[in-house]
Design an enzyme around this catalytic site. Structure first.
Site, PDB file in Angstrom:
ATOM      1  N   GLU A 271       0.826  -1.205   0.000  1.00 12.66           N
ATOM      2  CA  GLU A 271       0.000   0.000   0.000  1.00 12.66           C
ATOM      3  C   GLU A 271       0.867   1.264   0.000  1.00 12.66           C
ATOM      4  O   GLU A 271       1.745   1.444   0.839  1.00 12.66           O
ATOM      5  CB  GLU A 271      -0.901  -0.011   1.243  1.00 12.66           C
ATOM      6  N   THR A 311      -5.387   2.331  -5.005  1.00 12.35           N
ATOM      7  CA  THR A 311      -5.154   0.891  -4.926  1.00 12.35           C
ATOM      8  C   THR A 311      -5.879   0.144  -6.037  1.00 12.35           C
ATOM      9  O   THR A 311      -5.300  -0.750  -6.677  1.00 12.35           O
ATOM     10  CB  THR A 311      -5.606   0.363  -3.554  1.00 12.35           C
ATOM     11  N   HIS A 443      -1.089   3.010   5.589  1.00 15.99           N
ATOM     12  CA  HIS A 443      -2.277   3.794   5.252  1.00 15.99           C
ATOM     13  C   HIS A 443      -2.692   4.557   6.495  1.00 15.99           C
ATOM     14  O   HIS A 443      -2.616   4.036   7.604  1.00 15.99           O
ATOM     15  CB  HIS A 443      -3.402   2.853   4.782  1.00 15.99           C
ATOM     16  N   ASP A 495       1.310  -0.545  -4.966  1.00 14.46           N
ATOM     17  CA  ASP A 495       0.115  -0.332  -5.784  1.00 14.46           C
ATOM     18  C   ASP A 495       0.119   1.066  -6.401  1.00 14.46           C
ATOM     19  O   ASP A 495      -0.326   1.277  -7.514  1.00 14.46           O
ATOM     20  CB  ASP A 495      -1.161  -0.562  -4.972  1.00 14.46           C
ATOM     21  N   HIS A 496       0.658   2.025  -5.656  1.00 11.15           N
ATOM     22  CA  HIS A 496       0.792   3.408  -6.139  1.00 11.15           C
ATOM     23  C   HIS A 496       1.676   4.162  -5.159  1.00 11.15           C
ATOM     24  O   HIS A 496       2.098   3.614  -4.144  1.00 11.15           O
ATOM     25  CB  HIS A 496      -0.577   4.096  -6.271  1.00 11.15           C
TER      26      HIS A 496
END
Length: 639
Positions: A271, A311, A443, A495-496
Site C-alpha cells: 500500500e 489501490t 495507510h 500499488d501506487h
C-alpha cells in the site's frame, strides 16, 4: 460564502510555495472561486426559495413556517460547516478538492468513518462544528433575521424577481458550466483552489465514468488497433486475429534448453509506497532496510511507474496488464468479471489463485472483482454474505488469528501469518499457488503493533513504512524455514505512490514505485534501469519462467525491451499520459492534448510543440484499452 472564502484563503496560505502567486493569477483564482461559490449557494437556496414561493401569506410566521425555516437553515449551516472541516482533512490527504474518491468514501462508510475516527479527534471536531452552528444561529436570531422573515407581508409578485434570479443562476450552472471550467491555470493547485468543494463533490458524483470516445481525442479504430499490435508484436508471439479488433495472441518461451518452471508465486502489493522512501532509490530516511537489502538480491526495477493513484487502479494495472481508462477503475465498474487477468495465465499453468486482504474485501469492490475472476478470497469478512459474482471459495481471517487491527484491516504481520498458513496447506496438496497479497498498514491512520519499530504507532507515514518493511522482513524470515520456500518466487511492488499531488495534472516523479522479483532460480540479481510500467511486471515474470500461454495483456517483457520500446503509462481519472524518452504526452477530457519535456533535475515539465507520432501512439493505446473494455474484448469468452 464567508466559509468558502476563508477556506480558499487558508488553503492558499497553506500551500503558498506551490501555487502561482502572481497578483493577476491570484485575483483570477479567487474570482473564479467566487463564481463557483455563488453557483453552489444557488443550488442550496432552491428548495427554500421554492418553499417561499408556494407558502400562502396566512402561514407566514406560523409554527409550521418556523419549524421549516429553522430546520432548513440549520441543515444548510451544518452541511457548510462539515464541508469546511472535511475539505481540510481531504486536502491534507490528497491535496485536492473533493473528487470521485470522496464519492467512493460515501459508499464504504464503515472503513472510512473508522479511519477518520482513528486519525483525527472526532469528538473535538464535532463539538467545534456544533458550537459554531449554535453561535451562528444565535447571531442570526440576535440580528432579527428570523423576526424579519416571519413578520412580513410580501406578496407573490414581490418574491418572483429574487426567486427567478436564483433559478436563473442555478440553470446557468446546470446547463453551461462544468466543474472543469474552473481549471484555467497551468498550476494544478490554482485550479483546485478555484473550485468549490461541495460543487466538486456533486460533479464527481455525476461523472464517475468518462466515455473515452466522447471526451478524448480519437483516431480510426482499425488504425489504433494496428498501432497497438505493432508495438506488441514479438518474434515469439502470434495474434489469433491479426486483422480483428482483438489483441489475443499466443506467446511461447519454452524450449528443450529452457523448459518451463512452475514455482509458487507470492505477490506482495504494498500500500502507498513511493520509490522516494527507499534508500536504494535515493532516499536518506533509512526506514526500509529489508527492501533495500532485497534490492541487492533480486531483479530490481529502478525506473518503473504506477499507472494511477489509487489501490484499485494499481490492481487493475497489475491483474489486467492494461493502460488506465478514464473515470473509475475497472475493478469498481460493472461488467468486470470473467475477464482475462494474469490469474488466467496462472490457471493455464495449473496454479491455484488466491487473493489475500486484511480488511473486508467488500471495500472498493475487491471481492467481486477477484472472486468474479476466479481467485479464492481470504479476507476479514466480518460475517458478510458472499457476493453473487464470487465463483470461488471465501476464507475468513478469524479473530484468534488477529493480533492488531485498525480501520483498514489486520496489520501486515497478521496477513502474512495467514499467507504462511495457507501456503503450508497448499504445499501438502502438491499444487502450485499464486497468492496476491494486498497490505494495509501503510495507510492513514498509520497505526501498527507497539514495540516492533522505533517510531511510535500512529505518528507518521514514515513509521508505517518502517513497520511495513519490518513485516516483510519477518515474513521472509519465516518463509525461509518452510519446505516450499526454495520453490517460491516473491514479487514485491507498490500499488501506487504515497501522494500524486504536485503542480501539474500528472506529476511524473510521483508515480515512480519500487518493484522487484526475488528468489528466481538461475537468474542473477541485477538492477534493471529500463523505463517500464506496472503492467509489465507479470509478463516479464512469465517470460523468465519460460511459459507458453495465451495472452490478452498489454505488458511487455522488460528484460527484452529495446530502447524504443521503453515507456510508462501514468494517469488519473481524467488525464491519461504516456511517458517516453523524457517526453510526456497527456490526453485530457474535452479533447485537450498537452505535450511536455520532463526536466528530471527539478521535476519540471516544459511545454513543447505536439509530436504527432507520439500523440497517435498515445491515443492508440488508450483508445484500444477503452474499446476492449466496453466491447467485451477483455472477456475470457473471446479467448
Amino acid at each position: 460564502m464567508s466559509l468558502a472564502f476563508i477556506l480558499r484563503f487558508c488553503l492558499t496560505f497553506w500551500y503558498y510555495p506551490q501555487i502561482d502567486a502572481s497578483v493577476f493569477i491570484l485575483i483570477k483564482t479567487f474570482l473564479i472561486g467566487f463564481c463557483f461559490d455563488i453557483g453552489t449557494i444557488s443550488f442550496f437556496a432552491l428548495p427554500y426559495v421554492f418553499y417561499l414561493l408556494i407558502i400562502p401569506k396566512k402561514l407566514y410566521g406560523s409554527i409550521f413556517d418556523r419549524v421549516v425555516t429553522y430546520i432548513a437553515y440549520s441543515i444548510g449551516l451544518l452541511i457548510f460547516l462539515f464541508s469546511f472541516f472535511a475539505e481540510i482533512t481531504f486536502w491534507e490527504e490528497f491535496e485536492r478538492r473533493f473528487n470521485f474518491i470522496a464519492v467512493d468514501y460515501l459508499i464504504y462508510t464503515y472503513e472510512v468513518v473508522k479511519n477518520i475516527n482513528e486519525s483525527y479527534p472526532i469528538p473535538l471536531l464535532l463539538s467545534a462544528i456544533l458550537s459554531v452552528l449554535f453561535v451562528l444561529i444565535f447571531i442570526t436570531k440576535k440580528a432579527n433575521v428570523f423576526k424579519k422573515t416571519f413578520d412580513n407581508d410580501t406578496v407573490l409578485k414581490q418574491k418572483l424577481i429574487p426567486s427567478l434570479l436564483i433559478f436563473f443562476i442555478a440553470s446557468i450552472f446546470v446547463l453551461f458550466i462544468k466543474n472543469e471550467d474552473a481549471e484555467q491555470f497551468k498550476n494544478r493547485y490554482n485550479n483546485e483552489l478555484a473550485k468549490t468543494g461541495i460543487y466538486s463533490f456533486f460533479a464527481a458524483f455525476k461523472s464517475n465514468e468518462l466515455s473515452y470516445t466522447e471526451f478524448y481525442k480519437t483516431i480510426d479504430e482499425d488504425k489504433a488497433f494496428s498501432n497497438v499490435k505493432q508495438k506488441l508484436t514479438a518474434p515469439n508471439s502470434e495474434f489469433l486475429q491479426p486483422k480483428g479488433k482483438q489483441i489475443y495472441r499466443t506467446v511461447t518461451h519454452a524450449d528443450s534448453i529452457n523448459p518451463a518452471q512452475k514455482p509458487n508465486v507470492i505477490f506482495i502489493c504494498i500500500e502507498s509506497l513511493s520509490a522516494s522512501y527507499l534508500n536504494s532509490l535515493g532516499s536518506e530516511l533509512k526506514i526500509t532496510p529489508t527492501l533495500d537489502s532485497l534490492s541487492n538480491e533480486s531483479l530490481f526495477f529502478t525506473n518503473l511507474y504506477a499507472t494511477g493513484t489509487r489501490t484499485v487502479r494499481g490492481m487493475e494495472a497489475i491483474t489486467l496488464s492494461i493502460p488506465p481508462t478514464p473515470g473509475r477503475s475497472i475493478v469498481k465498474r460493472d461488467n468486470n468479471t470473467d475477464l482475462f487477468t494474469i490469474g488466467e495465465v496462472f490457471k493455464q499453468q495449473g496454479y491455484e489463485r488466491n487473493f489475500f486482504y486484511g480488511g473486508d474485501g467488500y471495500f472498493d469492490n475487491m471481492n467481486t472483482y477477484f472472486g468474479g475472476n476466479e481467485f479464492n478470497i481470504i479476507d476479514r469478512g466480518r460475517g458478510f454474505l458472499l457476493d453473487s459474482d464470487i465463483k470461488t471459495k471465501r476464507t475468513n481471517i478469524d479473530d484468534d488469528e488477529v493480533t492488531f487491527e485498525n480501520a483498514w484491516g489486520v496489520c501486515d504481520e497478521d496477513i502474512y501469518s495467514k499467507v504462511l498458513k495457507e501456503a503450508d496447506e497448499a504445499y501438502l496438496t502438491d499444487t502450485p499457488f499464486f497468492n496476491f497479497v494486498m497490505t494495509t498498514s501503510n495507510h492513514r491512520p498509520f497505526t501498527y503493533p507497539d514495540n516492533k519499530i522505533d517510531i511510535p504507532s500512529g505518528t507518521s507515514r514514515e513509521g508505517a513504512i518502517e513497520y511495513t518493511d519490518y513485516a516483510i522482513g519477518s515474513f521472509l524470515n519465516q518463509a525461509k524455514t518452510k519446505p516450499w520456500f526454495s520453490n517460491t518466487v516473491f514479487v514485491i511492488m507498490a500499488d501506487h505512490c504515497a501522494s500524486s499531488a504536485g503542480r501539474w495534472n500528472l506529476n511524473i516523479d510521483k508515480y515512480r514505485i519500487p518493484a522487484m522479483i526475488f528468489n528466481l532460480e538461475k537468474i542473477a540479481p541485477q538492477k534493471i534501469e529500463k523505463l517500464s510500467s506496472q503492467i509489465d511486471v507479470f509478463p516479464t515474470l512469465f517470460a523468465l519462467l519460460n511459459w507458453d500461454y495465451t495472452s490478452n495483456l498489454f505488458g511487455l517483457d522488460i528484460m527484452k525491451m529495446k530502447k524504443e520500446d521503453e515507456r510508462a503509462f501514468i494517469g488519473n481519472y481524467r488525464n491519461l499520459g504516456l511517458l517516453k524518452d523524457q517526453k510526456l504526452m497527456i490526453l485530457s477530457d474535452q479533447h485537450i492534448v498537452n505535450y511536455y519535456e520532463w526536466e528530471t533535475d527539478n521535476d519540471n515539465l516544459i511545454p513543447k510543440e505536439i509530436n504527432t507520432t507520439l500523440l497517435e501512439e498515445t491515443i492508440s493505446f488508450y483508445q484500444v484499452a477503452d474499446y476492449l473494455y466496453r466491447n467485451n474484448g477483455l472477456k475470457l469468452k473471446n479467448n
